[in-house]
Write a protein that holds these residues in place. Structure first.
Motif, PDB file in Angstrom:
ATOM      1  N   ALA A  91     -66.236  60.141 -54.574  1.00 40.45           N
ATOM      2  CA  ALA A  91     -65.680  61.115 -54.285  1.00 40.45           C
ATOM      3  C   ALA A  91     -65.328  60.886 -52.766  1.00 40.45           C
ATOM      4  N   ALA A  92     -64.425  61.399 -51.925  1.00 38.29           N
ATOM      5  CA  ALA A  92     -64.711  61.919 -50.387  1.00 38.29           C
ATOM      6  C   ALA A  92     -65.260  63.223 -50.214  1.00 38.29           C
ATOM      7  N   ASP A  93     -66.153  62.602 -49.411  1.00 40.52           N
ATOM      8  CA  ASP A  93     -67.183  63.598 -48.529  1.00 40.52           C
ATOM      9  C   ASP A  93     -67.223  64.387 -47.027  1.00 40.52           C
ATOM     10  N   GLY A  94     -65.539  63.970 -47.054  1.00 38.54           N
ATOM     11  CA  GLY A  94     -65.900  64.248 -45.753  1.00 38.54           C
ATOM     12  C   GLY A  94     -66.351  62.786 -44.253  1.00 38.54           C
ATOM     13  N   PRO A  95     -65.931  62.988 -43.002  1.00 40.60           N
ATOM     14  CA  PRO A  95     -65.939  62.155 -42.134  1.00 40.60           C
ATOM     15  C   PRO A  95     -67.559  62.273 -41.786  1.00 40.60           C
ATOM     16  N   GLY A  96     -67.714  60.794 -41.857  1.00 44.86           N
ATOM     17  CA  GLY A  96     -69.277  60.071 -41.819  1.00 44.86           C
ATOM     18  C   GLY A  96     -68.957  58.289 -42.082  1.00 44.86           C
ATOM     19  N   GLU A  97     -69.597  58.515 -42.061  1.00 43.35           N
ATOM     20  CA  GLU A  97     -70.762  56.871 -42.127  1.00 43.35           C
ATOM     21  C   GLU A  97     -70.520  56.650 -43.842  1.00 43.35           C
ATOM     22  N   LYS A  98     -70.242  57.846 -44.749  1.00 43.41           N
ATOM     23  CA  LYS A  98     -70.625  57.510 -46.384  1.00 43.41           C
ATOM     24  C   LYS A  98     -68.943  56.703 -46.583  1.00 43.41           C
ATOM     25  N   TRP A  99     -67.790  56.298 -45.806  1.00 44.63           N
ATOM     26  CA  TRP A  99     -66.780  56.442 -46.108  1.00 44.63           C
ATOM     27  C   TRP A  99     -67.187  55.221 -46.061  1.00 44.63           C
ATOM     28  N   ARG A 100     -67.854  54.694 -45.642  1.00 41.24           N
ATOM     29  CA  ARG A 100     -68.059  53.037 -45.946  1.00 41.24           C
ATOM     30  C   ARG A 100     -68.844  52.624 -46.994  1.00 41.24           C
ATOM     31  N   GLU A 101     -69.726  52.932 -47.651  1.00 40.01           N
ATOM     32  CA  GLU A 101     -70.959  53.043 -48.584  1.00 40.01           C
ATOM     33  C   GLU A 101     -69.893  53.538 -49.777  1.00 40.01           C
ATOM     34  N   ALA A 102     -69.292  54.225 -49.626  1.00 40.99           N
ATOM     35  CA  ALA A 102     -68.231  55.070 -51.343  1.00 40.99           C
ATOM     36  C   ALA A 102     -66.623  53.443 -51.005  1.00 40.99           C
ATOM     37  N   LEU A 103     -66.020  52.853 -50.473  1.00 37.19           N
ATOM     38  CA  LEU A 103     -65.385  52.111 -50.438  1.00 37.19           C
ATOM     39  C   LEU A 103     -66.118  50.454 -50.868  1.00 37.19           C
ATOM     40  N   ALA A 104     -67.041  50.093 -50.600  1.00 40.27           N
ATOM     41  CA  ALA A 104     -68.127  48.924 -51.024  1.00 40.27           C
ATOM     42  C   ALA A 104     -67.977  49.794 -52.135  1.00 40.27           C
ATOM     43  N   GLN A 105     -68.530  50.989 -52.671  1.00 40.65           N
ATOM     44  CA  GLN A 105     -68.907  50.642 -54.141  1.00 40.65           C
ATOM     45  C   GLN A 105     -67.680  50.629 -54.875  1.00 40.65           C
ATOM     46  N   CYS A 106     -66.682  51.525 -54.360  1.00 40.20           N
ATOM     47  CA  CYS A 106     -65.360  51.069 -55.372  1.00 40.20           C
ATOM     48  C   CYS A 106     -64.859  49.926 -55.601  1.00 40.20           C
ATOM     49  N   GLY A 107     -65.398  49.192 -54.648  1.00 40.80           N
ATOM     50  CA  GLY A 107     -64.817  47.462 -54.376  1.00 40.80           C
ATOM     51  C   GLY A 107     -65.964  46.861 -55.935  1.00 40.80           C
ATOM     52  N   HIS A 108     -67.163  46.971 -55.973  1.00 37.45           N
ATOM     53  CA  HIS A 108     -67.554  46.051 -56.459  1.00 37.45           C
ATOM     54  C   HIS A 108     -67.496  47.111 -57.945  1.00 37.45           C
ATOM     55  N   SER A 109     -66.582  47.488 -57.753  1.00 40.01           N
ATOM     56  CA  SER A 109     -65.960  48.244 -59.732  1.00 40.01           C
ATOM     57  C   SER A 109     -64.908  48.094 -60.198  1.00 40.01           C
ATOM     58  N   LEU A 110     -64.720  47.496 -59.069  1.00 44.12           N
ATOM     59  CA  LEU A 110     -63.015  47.289 -59.200  1.00 44.12           C
ATOM     60  C   LEU A 110     -62.967  45.722 -59.465  1.00 44.12           C
ATOM     61  N   ARG A 111     -64.823  44.796 -59.028  1.00 37.35           N
ATOM     62  CA  ARG A 111     -64.247  43.458 -59.244  1.00 37.35           C
ATOM     63  C   ARG A 111     -65.452  43.673 -60.711  1.00 37.35           C
ATOM     64  N   ALA A 112     -66.247  44.429 -61.031  1.00 37.71           N
ATOM     65  CA  ALA A 112     -67.311  44.486 -62.172  1.00 37.71           C
ATOM     66  C   ALA A 112     -65.992  44.661 -63.095  1.00 37.71           C
ATOM     67  N   MET A 113     -64.999  45.259 -63.584  1.00 36.17           N
ATOM     68  CA  MET A 113     -63.398  45.545 -64.565  1.00 36.17           C
ATOM     69  C   MET A 113     -63.178  44.530 -64.694  1.00 36.17           C
ATOM     70  N   VAL A 114     -62.335  43.583 -63.549  1.00 35.09           N
ATOM     71  CA  VAL A 114     -61.787  42.539 -63.556  1.00 35.09           C
ATOM     72  C   VAL A 114     -62.887  41.606 -64.278  1.00 35.09           C
ATOM     73  N   LEU A 115     -63.910  41.503 -63.907  1.00 38.53           N
ATOM     74  CA  LEU A 115     -64.814  40.523 -64.643  1.00 38.53           C
ATOM     75  C   LEU A 115     -64.968  40.535 -66.169  1.00 38.53           C
ATOM     76  N   ARG A 116     -65.347  41.596 -66.437  1.00 38.38           N
ATOM     77  CA  ARG A 116     -65.679  42.234 -67.864  1.00 38.38           C
ATOM     78  C   ARG A 116     -64.104  41.755 -68.875  1.00 38.38           C
ATOM     79  N   HIS A 117     -63.043  42.501 -68.149  1.00 37.74           N
ATOM     80  CA  HIS A 117     -61.636  41.939 -68.546  1.00 37.74           C
ATOM     81  C   HIS A 117     -60.690  40.374 -67.755  1.00 37.74           C
ATOM     82  N   PRO A 118     -61.352  39.385 -68.058  1.00 38.77           N
ATOM     83  CA  PRO A 118     -60.658  38.858 -67.022  1.00 38.77           C
ATOM     84  C   PRO A 118     -59.330  38.195 -67.325  1.00 38.77           C
ATOM     85  N   TRP A 119     -58.478  38.942 -68.518  1.00 38.05           N
ATOM     86  CA  TRP A 119     -57.482  38.682 -68.924  1.00 38.05           C
ATOM     87  C   TRP A 119     -56.406  40.050 -67.383  1.00 38.05           C
ATOM     88  N   VAL A 120     -57.484  40.870 -67.375  1.00 38.34           N
ATOM     89  CA  VAL A 120     -56.329  41.678 -66.134  1.00 38.34           C
ATOM     90  C   VAL A 120     -55.778  40.767 -64.954  1.00 38.34           C
TER      91      VAL A 120
END
Length: 248
Positions: A91-120
Motif C-alpha cells: 500500500a501507499a503509505d504517504g510521501p517519503g522514500e518508501k515509495w521506491r522500496e514499494a515500487l521495487a517490490q511490485c516490480g519483483h512480484s510482477l517478474r516472479a509472476m511472469v516466470l511462474r507462468h511464462p506463457w503470459v
C-alpha cells in the motif's frame, strides 16, 4: 442507422464488456474453467490451449465451456487477469522514500509472476481490454497510488508507473522465453550453459573483451545472476524517477 454505423457503435469484443449470465451452471463455473486453463498453460504452454483440449482435461465437452466463456480470446483475457491476482502490491503509505522500496517490490512480484507462468509473456499484447480486468485494475490503482504518494503530479504519475512496468515486462519477457527454452532442453540451467560453452568460446575467440566478460559471468550461479541483472536495471529506472522528483 446504416450497417456501417451499427458496426462502428458495436462494443469491442471482450469478456469485460459482455453482459454476464444471471445463472451459472451448477456443475461447472467460470472460476473452475479459468483455474484448469492456468494449469494447462503452465504445463504445456500457450500452443496447447484450445477449448476442446481444455474440455477434455476437465472431463467435459467444449460446448459446456461455451456456456461460461464465449471463445478462446475471452478465456485468455480471464487467465491473464487471474495470474495478475497473484501480485503482492504494498500500500501507499504517504510521501517519503518508501515509495521506491514499494515500487521495487511490485516490480519483483510482477517478474516472479511472469516466470511462474511464462506463457503470459507471449499473450500480453493480445488480450483485448485486459486493463478492465479486476486484478489489473487493482494493480493499476495501487501503483498509481504509490506514484502519487511519491510526489509525482497526477498527470505524470501514470507515466512513472508505465516506465517501471515497461522495464519489468521487457526484461522478463526475454527471461521467460529463455527459461521456456531451457525447460524444453530437459537440462538444468547450469548443465545447459556448460553444454554451450565450447560453441561460445569458439564464437568469441576474436572478441577478447566480450570473452573475458562472458567467462567472469559463467562461473557465477546463473539464477542468482539473473536476479542481480534484473534488479540492477530496475534500480536504475527508479534512480531516474528519484532524480525526476529532485531526490538523491
Amino acid at each position: 442507422m446504416s450497417s456501417s454505423e451499427q458496426q462502428t457503435l458495436a462494443p469491442v469484443p471482450s469478456v469485460w464488456t459482455r453482459p454476464r449470465r444471471r445463472k451459472e451452471q451448477p456443475a461447472l463455473s467460470q472460476e473452475q474453467i479459468v483455474a484448469a486453463a492456468v494449469r494447462l498453460l503452465d504445463a504445456e504452454g500457450i500452443e496447447a490451449l484450445s477449448m476442446r483440449k481444455l474440455g477434455a482435461e476437465m472431463g467435459t465437452a467444449a460446448t459446456s465451456l461455451y456456456r461460461h466463456v464465449a471463445n478462446k480470446d475471452e478465456l485468455i483475457e480471464l487467465v491473464v487477469d487471474e495470474v495478475y491476482g497473484e501480485l503482492e502490491l504494498p500500500a501507499a503509505d504517504g510521501p517519503g522514500e518508501k515509495w521506491r522500496e514499494a515500487l521495487a517490490q511490485c516490480g519483483h512480484s510482477l517478474r516472479a509472476m511472469v516466470l511462474r507462468h511464462p506463457w503470459v509473456a507471449s499473450v500480453l499484447g493480445q488480450v483485448g481490454l485486459a486493463h478492465l480486468g479486476p486484478n489489473l485494475i487493482r494493480m493499476s490503482e495501487r501503483l498509481l497510488g504509490l506514484s502519487v504518494s511519491a510526489g509525482f503530479p497526477a498527470g505524470e504519475a501514470d507515466l512513472a508507473v508505465k516506465a517501471v512496468i515497461s522495464y519489468v515486462i521487457g526484461a522478463t519477457t526475454s527471461e521467460a522465453s529463455y527459461l521456456s527454452l531451457l525447460a524444453r532442453s530437459g537440462k538444468s540451467e547450469k548443465e545447459w550453459l556448460e553444454s554451450l560453452l565450447p560453441a561460445a568460446e569458439a564464437a568469441l575467440e576474436d572478441h577478447p573483451v566480450v570473452k573475458d566478460h562472458a567467462y567472469s559471468r559463467h562461473v557465477q550461479d546463473p539464477a542468482r545472476l539473473r536476479d542481480e541483472n534484473f534488479d540492477y536495471g530496475l534500480q536504475r529506472v527508479l534512480d531516474g524517477l528519484a532524480v525526476r522528483l529532485g531526490r538523491d
